[in-house]
Design a protein around this motif. Sequence first.
Motif, PDB file in Angstrom:
ATOM      1  N   UNK A  36       0.863  -1.182   0.000  1.00 16.54           N
ATOM      2  CA  UNK A  36       0.000   0.000   0.000  1.00 16.54           C
ATOM      3  C   UNK A  36       0.897   1.229   0.000  1.00 16.54           C
ATOM      4  N   UNK A  37       0.590   2.173  -0.888  1.00 18.13           N
ATOM      5  CA  UNK A  37       1.351   3.427  -0.987  1.00 18.13           C
ATOM      6  C   UNK A  37       0.379   4.597  -0.980  1.00 18.13           C
ATOM      7  N   UNK A  38       0.766   5.673  -0.321  1.00 15.27           N
ATOM      8  CA  UNK A  38      -0.049   6.892  -0.235  1.00 15.27           C
ATOM      9  C   UNK A  38       0.836   8.056  -0.671  1.00 15.27           C
ATOM     10  N   UNK A  39       0.607   8.518  -1.907  1.00  9.70           N
ATOM     11  CA  UNK A  39       1.460   9.546  -2.485  1.00  9.70           C
ATOM     12  C   UNK A  39       1.162  10.939  -1.979  1.00  9.70           C
ATOM     13  N   UNK A  40       2.173  11.798  -2.063  1.00 10.38           N
ATOM     14  CA  UNK A  40       2.004  13.207  -1.685  1.00 10.38           C
ATOM     15  C   UNK A  40       2.738  14.064  -2.701  1.00 10.38           C
ATOM     16  N   UNK A  41       2.226  15.251  -2.906  1.00 12.02           N
ATOM     17  CA  UNK A  41       2.835  16.168  -3.865  1.00 12.02           C
ATOM     18  C   UNK A  41       1.771  17.003  -4.547  1.00 12.02           C
ATOM     19  N   UNK A  42       2.192  17.847  -5.472  1.00 19.70           N
ATOM     20  CA  UNK A  42       1.273  18.722  -6.196  1.00 19.70           C
ATOM     21  C   UNK A  42       0.441  17.960  -7.198  1.00 19.70           C
ATOM     22  N   UNK A  43      -0.153  18.672  -8.126  1.00 20.17           N
ATOM     23  CA  UNK A  43      -1.069  18.085  -9.104  1.00 20.17           C
ATOM     24  C   UNK A  43      -0.415  16.906  -9.827  1.00 20.17           C
ATOM     25  N   UNK A  44      -0.986  15.735  -9.666  1.00 24.41           N
ATOM     26  CA  UNK A  44      -0.529  14.482 -10.282  1.00 24.41           C
ATOM     27  C   UNK A  44       0.781  13.935  -9.711  1.00 24.41           C
ATOM     28  N   UNK A  45       1.534  14.745  -8.951  1.00 23.30           N
ATOM     29  CA  UNK A  45       2.837  14.276  -8.473  1.00 23.30           C
ATOM     30  C   UNK A  45       2.691  13.158  -7.445  1.00 23.30           C
ATOM     31  N   UNK A  46       1.742  13.290  -6.535  1.00 23.67           N
ATOM     32  CA  UNK A  46       1.529  12.236  -5.543  1.00 23.67           C
ATOM     33  C   UNK A  46       1.054  10.949  -6.187  1.00 23.67           C
ATOM     34  N   UNK A 121       0.010  -1.348   9.068  1.00 25.31           N
ATOM     35  CA  UNK A 121      -0.331  -2.766   9.034  1.00 25.31           C
ATOM     36  C   UNK A 121      -0.786  -3.160  10.431  1.00 25.31           C
ATOM     37  N   UNK A 122      -1.969  -3.793  10.479  1.00 22.92           N
ATOM     38  CA  UNK A 122      -2.547  -4.270  11.727  1.00 22.92           C
ATOM     39  C   UNK A 122      -2.714  -5.786  11.692  1.00 22.92           C
ATOM     40  N   UNK A 123      -2.743  -6.389  12.877  1.00 29.46           N
ATOM     41  CA  UNK A 123      -3.228  -7.752  13.065  1.00 29.46           C
ATOM     42  C   UNK A 123      -4.555  -7.680  13.805  1.00 29.46           C
ATOM     43  N   UNK A 124      -5.549  -8.406  13.288  1.00 32.53           N
ATOM     44  CA  UNK A 124      -6.886  -8.386  13.880  1.00 32.53           C
ATOM     45  C   UNK A 124      -7.354  -9.815  14.110  1.00 32.53           C
ATOM     46  N   UNK A 125      -7.810 -10.108  15.330  1.00 33.78           N
ATOM     47  CA  UNK A 125      -8.476 -11.376  15.608  1.00 33.78           C
ATOM     48  C   UNK A 125      -9.617 -11.117  16.591  1.00 33.78           C
ATOM     49  N   UNK A 126     -10.265 -12.174  17.032  1.00 34.76           N
ATOM     50  CA  UNK A 126     -11.433 -11.974  17.886  1.00 34.76           C
ATOM     51  C   UNK A 126     -11.068 -11.290  19.201  1.00 34.76           C
ATOM     52  N   UNK A 127      -9.808 -11.415  19.620  1.00 36.40           N
ATOM     53  CA  UNK A 127      -9.394 -10.870  20.905  1.00 36.40           C
ATOM     54  C   UNK A 127      -9.025  -9.389  20.859  1.00 36.40           C
ATOM     55  N   UNK A 190      -3.392  -0.399   5.354  1.00 30.94           N
ATOM     56  CA  UNK A 190      -4.248   0.721   4.956  1.00 30.94           C
ATOM     57  C   UNK A 190      -3.493   2.033   4.900  1.00 30.94           C
ATOM     58  N   UNK A 191      -4.019   2.958   4.132  1.00 31.01           N
ATOM     59  CA  UNK A 191      -3.525   4.335   4.135  1.00 31.01           C
ATOM     60  C   UNK A 191      -4.188   5.099   5.280  1.00 31.01           C
ATOM     61  N   UNK A 192      -3.681   6.296   5.564  1.00 31.74           N
ATOM     62  CA  UNK A 192      -4.229   7.049   6.697  1.00 31.74           C
ATOM     63  C   UNK A 192      -5.628   7.580   6.412  1.00 31.74           C
ATOM     64  N   UNK A 193      -6.068   7.504   5.173  1.00 29.67           N
ATOM     65  CA  UNK A 193      -7.444   7.863   4.865  1.00 29.67           C
ATOM     66  C   UNK A 193      -8.444   6.938   5.533  1.00 29.67           C
ATOM     67  N   UNK A 194      -8.002   5.730   5.869  1.00 24.42           N
ATOM     68  CA  UNK A 194      -8.831   4.830   6.671  1.00 24.42           C
ATOM     69  C   UNK A 194      -8.560   5.006   8.152  1.00 24.42           C
TER      70      UNK A 194
END
Length: 248
Positions: A36-46, A121-127, A190-194
């Motif tokens: 997963x990658x989350x780009x940053x920058x000006x128009x189209x750069x990210x 990156x997360x680990x998720x289980x019932x606990x 996930x990205x920070x948008x989530x």
Amino acid sequence: MKSFSVTDVGQKRRENQDYAFTSEDPIGNLPNLFVVADGMGGHNAGDFASCCAVSVLVDSVKKDMSFNPIKIIRHAVEAANQQVYLAAVEDSAKAGMGTTLVVVTIVGRYAYVANVGDSRMYLVNVDGITQVTRDHSLIEEMVRIGELTREEARNHPDKNIITRAVGTGETVEIDFFDVQLDEGVRILMCSDGLSNMVPDEEIHDILASGRDIEEGTRMLVDRANENGGKDNITAVVIEPFTDEVKEC
């Protein structure tokens, strides 16, 4: 193994600067690969930064002759950093661009993880839910040294300022983790948008509820949009052991 990914522009942005790559099949000497990658920058750069970084990373993995997963991923992230940095130097319109990266490969009972920036990156289980990666962000540093509480950090106006990114310098500092995986675990990248839009407890409730992987992933993205969708949203969910047949 089973995986599902969704990326969404969100409610406020005009373009999606997130980029995801998933392969349950071998890529080079890695048995699988998730990015997963989350780009940053000006128009189209990210958008360019995230796409370029992931493309270079995958190509590097394909060609790497090493059998050590950490070495393979390190070489690939460094190659991605070099390519994005050179592109920014050569084109003034792309100056200052960069991208986060979180990379996972699952080898047997272990996940090998690399991250730069604040994609998680997360680990998720019932606990419960556990964040494996550590954010490279200004606010996270303030939490670590006790200047902010975790709750104050969640709503801080500077929470999107990151302290490391791929492509912003000639070299890149990468964090690596290896974690043992238990039966019934789900991996979320996930990205920070989530992660900025959906609290960890709510992420856990959705992914540990028994919903199938596709429904759960889509619900995470929908919930981020319902909560404001202030950024692009990307979620990759992996079930490492779904194909295993248990012995009687």
